[in-house]
Design a protein around this motif. Structure first.
Motif, PDB file in Angstrom:
ATOM      1  N   ARG A  40       3.361  -6.834   2.509  1.00  0.00           N
ATOM      2  CA  ARG A  40       3.298  -6.643   1.052  1.00  0.00           C
ATOM      3  C   ARG A  40       2.010  -7.231   0.491  1.00  0.00           C
ATOM      4  O   ARG A  40       1.381  -6.643  -0.392  1.00  0.00           O
ATOM      5  N   HIS A  41       1.618  -8.372   1.000  1.00  0.00           N
ATOM      6  CA  HIS A  41       0.375  -9.013   0.553  1.00  0.00           C
ATOM      7  C   HIS A  41      -0.820  -8.105   0.836  1.00  0.00           C
ATOM      8  O   HIS A  41      -1.701  -7.942  -0.009  1.00  0.00           O
ATOM      9  N   ASP A  42      -0.848  -7.510   2.029  1.00  0.00           N
ATOM     10  CA  ASP A  42      -1.936  -6.588   2.372  1.00  0.00           C
ATOM     11  C   ASP A  42      -1.943  -5.379   1.433  1.00  0.00           C
ATOM     12  O   ASP A  42      -3.013  -4.936   0.985  1.00  0.00           O
ATOM     13  N   LYS A  56      -4.393  -2.538  -3.242  1.00  0.00           N
ATOM     14  CA  LYS A  56      -4.305  -2.021  -4.607  1.00  0.00           C
ATOM     15  C   LYS A  56      -5.296  -2.725  -5.521  1.00  0.00           C
ATOM     16  O   LYS A  56      -5.947  -2.087  -6.355  1.00  0.00           O
ATOM     17  N   ILE A  57      -5.432  -4.030  -5.359  1.00  0.00           N
ATOM     18  CA  ILE A  57      -6.402  -4.784  -6.165  1.00  0.00           C
ATOM     19  C   ILE A  57      -7.814  -4.304  -5.867  1.00  0.00           C
ATOM     20  O   ILE A  57      -8.635  -4.154  -6.784  1.00  0.00           O
ATOM     21  N   GLU A  58      -8.100  -4.051  -4.608  1.00  0.00           N
ATOM     22  CA  GLU A  58      -9.432  -3.555  -4.233  1.00  0.00           C
ATOM     23  C   GLU A  58      -9.705  -2.199  -4.879  1.00  0.00           C
ATOM     24  O   GLU A  58     -10.805  -1.955  -5.398  1.00  0.00           O
ATOM     25  N   THR A  59      -8.709  -1.308  -4.878  1.00  0.00           N
ATOM     26  CA  THR A  59      -8.855   0.002  -5.514  1.00  0.00           C
ATOM     27  C   THR A  59      -9.098  -0.151  -7.016  1.00  0.00           C
ATOM     28  O   THR A  59      -9.976   0.512  -7.588  1.00  0.00           O
ATOM     29  N   LYS A  81       6.459 -11.590   8.229  1.00  0.00           N
ATOM     30  CA  LYS A  81       5.745 -10.346   8.534  1.00  0.00           C
ATOM     31  C   LYS A  81       5.824  -9.377   7.358  1.00  0.00           C
ATOM     32  O   LYS A  81       4.820  -8.779   6.966  1.00  0.00           O
ATOM     33  N   LYS A  82       7.020  -9.243   6.755  1.00  0.00           N
ATOM     34  CA  LYS A  82       7.177  -8.352   5.606  1.00  0.00           C
ATOM     35  C   LYS A  82       6.363  -8.846   4.412  1.00  0.00           C
ATOM     36  O   LYS A  82       5.750  -8.045   3.707  1.00  0.00           O
TER      37      LYS A  82
END
Length: 114
Positions: free
Chosen positions: A71-73, A78-81, A66-67
């Motif tokens: 973190r992946h999300d 951040k990559i999308e930004t 879950k953690k």
């Protein structure tokens, strides 16, 4: 008084009675039931204990997964930004390129006219 009642229910057990030569069927049955219950209880406790430990390990593993997913999300956001910023920068560069091309074309046209 209690001993005769016990003997009548339990049967002849050489360890308890002096005049008994051999174990009767009823005492053998009761003895087997008690030993079976003890062994079954030990095996049941052992299985329960193992399943409890496995369940705790699975819970820890699920928490870690879950953690990692969280973190992946966050990384994906951040990559999308960053990609949005890069797209805006690229659009601005392309717009500047068009404007420079227009200026160069106007400059070339002015040189050819006189």
């Amino acid at each position: 008084m209690l001993l005769p009642i016990l003997y009548s229910i339990w049967g002849c057990v050489p360890e308890f009675a002096k005049d008994c030569q051999d174990m009767t069927n009823s005492s053998s049955t009761y003895f087997s039931i008690i030993i079976g219950a003890i062994i079954g209880g030990i095996i049941s406790w052992w299985i329960y204990n193992r399943q409890k430990r496995i369940s705790e390990k699975q819970d820890l593993t699920l928490d870690k997964i879950k953690k990692i997913n969280e973190r992946h999300d966050n990384i994906l956001k951040k990559i999308e930004t960053i990609e949005e910023r890069h797209q805006k920068t690229l659009d601005a560069i392309l717009e500047l390129n068009k404007q420079i091309a227009k200026l160069v074309e106007q400059h070339d046209n002015q040189r050819k006219e006189p």
